[in-house]
Design a protein around this motif. Structure first.
Motif, PDB file in Angstrom:
ATOM      1  N   LEU A  91       2.365 -32.384  64.724  1.00  0.00           N
ATOM      2  CA  LEU A  91       1.268 -31.646  65.351  1.00  0.00           C
ATOM      3  C   LEU A  91       0.183 -32.580  65.869  1.00  0.00           C
ATOM      4  O   LEU A  91      -0.423 -32.324  66.916  1.00  0.00           O
ATOM      5  N   CYS A  92      -0.041 -33.693  65.166  1.00  0.00           N
ATOM      6  CA  CYS A  92      -1.167 -34.562  65.481  1.00  0.00           C
ATOM      7  C   CYS A  92      -0.805 -35.719  66.411  1.00  0.00           C
ATOM      8  O   CYS A  92      -1.660 -36.546  66.725  1.00  0.00           O
ATOM      9  N   THR A  93       0.422 -35.780  66.874  1.00  0.00           N
ATOM     10  CA  THR A  93       0.866 -36.901  67.712  1.00  0.00           C
ATOM     11  C   THR A  93       0.516 -36.762  69.192  1.00  0.00           C
ATOM     12  O   THR A  93       0.150 -37.759  69.837  1.00  0.00           O
ATOM     13  N   PRO A  94       0.617 -35.581  69.832  1.00  0.00           N
ATOM     14  CA  PRO A  94       0.386 -35.488  71.278  1.00  0.00           C
ATOM     15  C   PRO A  94      -0.936 -36.041  71.797  1.00  0.00           C
ATOM     16  O   PRO A  94      -0.943 -36.609  72.900  1.00  0.00           O
ATOM     17  N   PRO A  95      -2.082 -35.918  71.087  1.00  0.00           N
ATOM     18  CA  PRO A  95      -3.303 -36.527  71.639  1.00  0.00           C
ATOM     19  C   PRO A  95      -3.155 -38.027  71.881  1.00  0.00           C
ATOM     20  O   PRO A  95      -3.642 -38.550  72.891  1.00  0.00           O
ATOM     21  N   GLY A 127       1.784 -35.030  76.346  1.00  0.00           N
ATOM     22  CA  GLY A 127       0.481 -34.903  75.720  1.00  0.00           C
ATOM     23  C   GLY A 127      -0.094 -33.506  75.815  1.00  0.00           C
ATOM     24  O   GLY A 127      -0.194 -32.790  74.821  1.00  0.00           O
ATOM     25  N   LEU A 128      -0.430 -33.077  77.044  1.00  0.00           N
ATOM     26  CA  LEU A 128      -1.091 -31.785  77.217  1.00  0.00           C
ATOM     27  C   LEU A 128      -0.176 -30.604  76.921  1.00  0.00           C
ATOM     28  O   LEU A 128      -0.493 -29.737  76.100  1.00  0.00           O
ATOM     29  N   VAL A 129       0.971 -30.546  77.603  1.00  0.00           N
ATOM     30  CA  VAL A 129       1.840 -29.375  77.475  1.00  0.00           C
ATOM     31  C   VAL A 129       2.430 -29.266  76.074  1.00  0.00           C
ATOM     32  O   VAL A 129       2.352 -28.214  75.426  1.00  0.00           O
ATOM     33  N   LEU A 130       3.017 -30.360  75.592  1.00  0.00           N
ATOM     34  CA  LEU A 130       3.618 -30.308  74.257  1.00  0.00           C
ATOM     35  C   LEU A 130       2.561 -30.093  73.184  1.00  0.00           C
ATOM     36  O   LEU A 130       2.772 -29.329  72.232  1.00  0.00           O
ATOM     37  N   GLY A 131       1.409 -30.743  73.324  1.00  0.00           N
ATOM     38  CA  GLY A 131       0.345 -30.555  72.346  1.00  0.00           C
ATOM     39  C   GLY A 131      -0.145 -29.121  72.294  1.00  0.00           C
ATOM     40  O   GLY A 131      -0.346 -28.552  71.215  1.00  0.00           O
ATOM     41  N   PHE A 153       8.662 -30.618  68.190  1.00  0.00           N
ATOM     42  CA  PHE A 153       8.134 -31.861  68.748  1.00  0.00           C
ATOM     43  C   PHE A 153       9.267 -32.766  69.235  1.00  0.00           C
ATOM     44  O   PHE A 153       9.203 -33.316  70.341  1.00  0.00           O
ATOM     45  N   LEU A 154      10.308 -32.913  68.423  1.00  0.00           N
ATOM     46  CA  LEU A 154      11.425 -33.779  68.792  1.00  0.00           C
ATOM     47  C   LEU A 154      12.120 -33.269  70.056  1.00  0.00           C
ATOM     48  O   LEU A 154      12.436 -34.049  70.959  1.00  0.00           O
ATOM     49  N   VAL A 155      12.344 -31.967  70.123  1.00  0.00           N
ATOM     50  CA  VAL A 155      12.976 -31.392  71.314  1.00  0.00           C
ATOM     51  C   VAL A 155      12.065 -31.528  72.525  1.00  0.00           C
ATOM     52  O   VAL A 155      12.498 -31.938  73.609  1.00  0.00           O
ATOM     53  N   GLY A 156      10.796 -31.183  72.343  1.00  0.00           N
ATOM     54  CA  GLY A 156       9.853 -31.234  73.464  1.00  0.00           C
ATOM     55  C   GLY A 156       9.673 -32.640  73.999  1.00  0.00           C
ATOM     56  O   GLY A 156       9.694 -32.863  75.217  1.00  0.00           O
TER      57      GLY A 156
END
Length: 296
Positions: free
Chosen positions: A142-146, A203-207, A230-233
């Motif tokens: 959850l905290c990785t996309p930023p 970043g934006l869409v997956l987050g 997250f892995l799929v996205g």
């Protein structure tokens, strides 16, 4: 006439100072790492403070433990990202120049290597603190996309990891001889700003998708589901963007101008796609794994 965009005049260094003959600079790339980690830390603290989001209405760890987790994440990013780049992309060069393996200030980090490093750091943290592994993975995902968003934006500012030559209206003329080395093109060579494509998708869409699934759909109550998404996205986003991203020079030959590492006739897979494939398969397995509770 093709419409192209000039590369923005942004100094890769936010500021620099000289002390005793040495120059110290704060670069956008370093700032992106710092800001990404801080944003991830605050999102993690906010999430573990909401017990209702978690299985049994109880968070798997206390807010104070997030700082120790962040330490493991930082070490995993730096060591895993650098060693991943060395092993996946330029093993022959670094085998001949082992003294440069730890020279991270020269550039060269691999997301897939960083993910492996962060995973190992998370495993050690979970074992030491007796935290459920799948729930910890969900929090970290959850905290990785930023960080991905800011890191890819910094890649753009640095003028690195640019895309393939393009005649799209938003194509950018990146500086440097390598970026302008486009066989068959006379004049300025415009390229896809693939770094910004990655910032947007990974970043934006997956987050936004992960935050929606956590805070609106209750997916943290299904341990492993957010990690799987997250892995799929990421895997699908990266594989798609590889179609527009310039392959690494060491993979490009006269017989293989697209830089495939695995070829099927005229088609093939880039290194980024090859490394993303197991991510997608593992992510699907985590999402579809039948032995999980229904979201509450």
């Amino acid at each position: 006439m093709q419409m192209i965009l000039p590369f923005p005049d942004i100094d890769p260094a936010l500021f620099s100072i000289e002390i005793g003959g040495f120059t110290f600079a704060l670069r956008w790339y370093a700032l992106a790492y710092i800001a990404g980690i801080l944003l991830g830390w605050r999102l993690a603290v906010l999430t573990v403070r909401r017990d209702a989001l978690w299985p049994g209405n109880r968070a798997p760890m206390q807010p104070g433990q997030v700082e120790e987790l962040i330490t493991s994440v930082i070490l995993g990013i730096i060591l895993g990202g650098r060693l991943g780049f060395v092993l996946f992309y330029q093993p022959a060069y670094y085998l001949a120049n082992p003294g440069e393996i730890l020279a991270v200030w020269q550039g060269g980090m691999s997301f897939h290597g960083g993910m492996i490093g962060v995973t190992l750091g998370g495993l050690i943290f979970a074992w030491r603190n007796k935290v459920p592994l799948l729930s910890l993975g969900d929090l970290m995902a959850l905290c990785t996309p930023p960080g991905l968003l800011l890191g890819r934006a910094a890649n753009f500012i640095n003028g690195e990891l640019w895309g393939r030559p393009s005649d799209a209206p938003w194509a950018v003329v990146f500086p440097g001889d390598r970026a302008q080395d486009c066989p068959g093109i006379v004049g300025d060579c415009a390229r896809h700003p693939s770094q910004l494509y990655e910032a947007g998708l990974e970043g934006l869409v997956l987050g936004a998708l992960l935050i929606f699934l956590v805070y609106r759909m209750g997916w943290l109550k299904r341990p492993g589901a957010i990690t799987g998404m997250f892995l799929v996205g990421y895997g699908l986003s990266r594989s798609f963007i590889e179609l527009f991203r310039q392959a690494d020079a060491q993979f490009i030959t006269a017989a293989n101008p697209m830089g495939y590492v695995v070829q099927f006739g005229d088609a093939g897979l880039s290194m980024g796609q090859l490394l993303s494939l197991p991510m997608v398969l593992l992510g699907l397995a985590l999402i579809l794994w039948p032995r999980r509770s229904t979201p509450a």
